[in-house]
Design a protein around this motif. Structure first.
Motif, mmCIF file in Angstrom:
data_model
loop_
_atom_site.group_PDB
_atom_site.id
_atom_site.type_symbol
_atom_site.label_atom_id
_atom_site.label_comp_id
_atom_site.label_asym_id
_atom_site.label_seq_id
_atom_site.Cartn_x
_atom_site.Cartn_y
_atom_site.Cartn_z
ATOM 1 N N GLN A 65 40.541 47.963 26.377
ATOM 2 C CA GLN A 65 39.236 48.398 27.202
ATOM 3 C C GLN A 65 38.290 47.177 27.052
ATOM 4 O O GLN A 65 38.167 46.598 25.847
ATOM 5 C CB GLN A 65 38.581 49.560 26.823
ATOM 6 C CG GLN A 65 39.146 50.882 27.221
ATOM 7 C CD GLN A 65 38.272 52.190 26.788
ATOM 8 O OE1 GLN A 65 37.553 52.062 25.883
ATOM 9 N NE2 GLN A 65 38.839 53.316 27.028
ATOM 10 N N GLY A 66 37.717 46.695 27.986
ATOM 11 C CA GLY A 66 36.875 45.465 27.961
ATOM 12 C C GLY A 66 37.657 44.188 28.041
ATOM 13 O O GLY A 66 37.020 43.243 28.260
ATOM 14 N N ARG A 67 38.794 44.076 27.966
ATOM 15 C CA ARG A 67 39.784 42.844 28.166
ATOM 16 C C ARG A 67 40.564 43.007 29.177
ATOM 17 O O ARG A 67 40.974 41.883 29.868
ATOM 18 C CB ARG A 67 40.478 42.841 26.825
ATOM 19 C CG ARG A 67 39.781 42.743 25.339
ATOM 20 C CD ARG A 67 40.761 42.212 24.441
ATOM 21 N NE ARG A 67 41.769 43.296 23.969
ATOM 22 C CZ ARG A 67 43.012 43.050 24.070
ATOM 23 N NH1 ARG A 67 43.398 41.798 24.235
ATOM 24 N NH2 ARG A 67 43.850 44.133 23.903
ATOM 25 N N PHE A 68 41.222 44.070 29.682
ATOM 26 C CA PHE A 68 42.022 44.278 30.725
ATOM 27 C C PHE A 68 41.371 44.745 32.014
ATOM 28 O O PHE A 68 40.542 45.595 31.831
ATOM 29 C CB PHE A 68 43.372 45.024 30.441
ATOM 30 C CG PHE A 68 44.147 44.520 29.403
ATOM 31 C CD1 PHE A 68 44.107 43.364 28.697
ATOM 32 C CD2 PHE A 68 45.479 44.942 29.230
ATOM 33 C CE1 PHE A 68 44.759 42.722 27.940
ATOM 34 C CE2 PHE A 68 46.457 44.447 28.426
ATOM 35 C CZ PHE A 68 46.013 43.353 27.633
ATOM 36 N N THR A 69 41.685 44.268 33.199
ATOM 37 C CA THR A 69 41.377 44.881 34.637
ATOM 38 C C THR A 69 42.545 45.126 35.468
ATOM 39 O O THR A 69 43.158 44.090 35.574
ATOM 40 C CB THR A 69 40.266 43.849 34.986
ATOM 41 O OG1 THR A 69 39.114 43.725 34.141
ATOM 42 C CG2 THR A 69 39.567 44.693 36.456
ATOM 43 N N VAL A 70 42.622 46.228 35.932
ATOM 44 C CA VAL A 70 43.734 46.593 36.865
ATOM 45 C C VAL A 70 43.171 46.627 38.318
ATOM 46 O O VAL A 70 41.906 47.184 38.470
ATOM 47 C CB VAL A 70 44.512 47.992 36.590
ATOM 48 C CG1 VAL A 70 43.500 49.068 36.388
ATOM 49 C CG2 VAL A 70 45.374 48.026 37.507
ATOM 50 N N SER A 71 43.562 46.160 39.232
ATOM 51 C CA SER A 71 43.019 45.995 40.828
ATOM 52 C C SER A 71 44.371 46.014 41.566
ATOM 53 O O SER A 71 45.445 45.985 40.865
ATOM 54 C CB SER A 71 42.431 44.892 40.756
ATOM 55 O OG SER A 71 43.138 43.756 40.754
ATOM 56 N N ARG A 72 44.051 46.102 42.762
ATOM 57 C CA ARG A 72 45.059 46.205 43.912
ATOM 58 C C ARG A 72 44.502 45.490 45.175
ATOM 59 O O ARG A 72 43.272 46.036 45.478
ATOM 60 C CB ARG A 72 45.503 47.625 44.156
ATOM 61 C CG ARG A 72 46.774 47.400 44.879
ATOM 62 C CD ARG A 72 47.469 49.122 44.997
ATOM 63 N NE ARG A 72 48.679 49.175 45.807
ATOM 64 C CZ ARG A 72 48.824 49.274 47.131
ATOM 65 N NH1 ARG A 72 47.797 49.419 47.851
ATOM 66 N NH2 ARG A 72 49.954 49.156 47.841
ATOM 67 N N ASP A 73 45.335 44.798 45.531
ATOM 68 C CA ASP A 73 45.096 44.198 47.166
ATOM 69 C C ASP A 73 45.847 44.772 48.131
ATOM 70 O O ASP A 73 47.052 44.663 48.085
ATOM 71 C CB ASP A 73 45.345 42.625 47.084
ATOM 72 C CG ASP A 73 44.901 41.795 48.195
ATOM 73 O OD1 ASP A 73 44.824 42.786 49.065
ATOM 74 O OD2 ASP A 73 44.392 40.791 48.091
ATOM 75 N N ASN A 74 45.317 45.661 48.637
ATOM 76 C CA ASN A 74 45.845 46.475 49.808
ATOM 77 C C ASN A 74 46.502 45.593 50.800
ATOM 78 O O ASN A 74 47.474 46.014 51.151
ATOM 79 C CB ASN A 74 44.875 47.641 50.325
ATOM 80 C CG ASN A 74 44.606 48.836 49.205
ATOM 81 O OD1 ASN A 74 45.379 48.832 48.341
ATOM 82 N ND2 ASN A 74 43.376 49.280 49.174
ATOM 83 N N ALA A 75 45.777 44.662 50.992
ATOM 84 C CA ALA A 75 46.434 43.915 52.350
ATOM 85 C C ALA A 75 47.485 43.319 51.778
ATOM 86 O O ALA A 75 48.830 42.933 52.632
ATOM 87 C CB ALA A 75 45.314 42.929 52.593
ATOM 88 N N LYS A 76 47.681 42.771 50.342
ATOM 89 C CA LYS A 76 49.054 42.468 50.084
ATOM 90 C C LYS A 76 50.106 43.134 49.627
ATOM 91 O O LYS A 76 51.005 42.747 49.072
ATOM 92 C CB LYS A 76 48.633 41.406 48.941
ATOM 93 C CG LYS A 76 47.721 40.056 49.647
ATOM 94 C CD LYS A 76 47.673 38.930 48.523
ATOM 95 C CE LYS A 76 46.760 37.918 49.043
ATOM 96 N NZ LYS A 76 46.618 36.715 48.088
ATOM 97 N N ASN A 77 49.592 44.464 49.480
ATOM 98 C CA ASN A 77 50.352 45.642 48.981
ATOM 99 C C ASN A 77 50.684 45.143 47.069
ATOM 100 O O ASN A 77 51.908 45.400 47.100
ATOM 101 C CB ASN A 77 51.551 45.811 49.422
ATOM 102 C CG ASN A 77 52.375 47.283 49.411
ATOM 103 O OD1 ASN A 77 51.542 48.068 48.899
ATOM 104 N ND2 ASN A 77 53.376 47.500 49.838
#
Length: 121
Positions: A65-77
């Motif tokens: 927590q506070g160090r990692f960030t999860v994300s998703r680019d839907n356009a790039k899947n």
């Protein structure tokens, strides 16, 4: 069967950053929730972070927590894991997966080869 490919691992010094990527090998249709896992030799694979793609919610285990960030680019899947302030205990093979239920760790997709992250002190 849907398969995911992880990339972006490497060897870094403590305090540095890495960004991991996760993409399917073919069109997968609608995806609701995905997650990142990691495994070190001799230990069970553990969930690290997950994302609800539709609602945008995320969850992280306490140690990241506070160090990692999860994300998703839907356009790039493609799903990402931005890892900052890396620690030696973050060392392991990182895997991504599609989840059966958004707020739980059991997965739908088979495990890929993963991507190795090595953090030196």
């Amino acid at each position: 069967q849907e398969r995911l490919v992880e990339s972006g691992g490497g060897s870094v010094q403590a305090g540095e950053s890495l960004t991991l990527s996760c993409a399917p090998t073919e069109y997968t249709g609608r995806i609701n929730c995905m997650a990142w896992f990691r495994q070190v030799p001799g230990k069970e694979r553990e969930g690290v972070a997950r994302i609800n793609i539709n609602l945008g919610g995320t969850y992280y285990i306490k140690s990241v927590q506070g160090r990692f960030t999860v994300s998703r680019d839907n356009a790039k899947n493609t799903m990402y894991l931005q890892m900052n302030a890396l620690k030696p205990e973050d060392t392991g093979v990182y895997y991504c997966a599609r989840l059966r239920i958004c707020d739980q760790w059991p997965v739908l997709t088979p495990w890929g080869q993963g991507t190795q992250v090595t953090v030196s002190s």
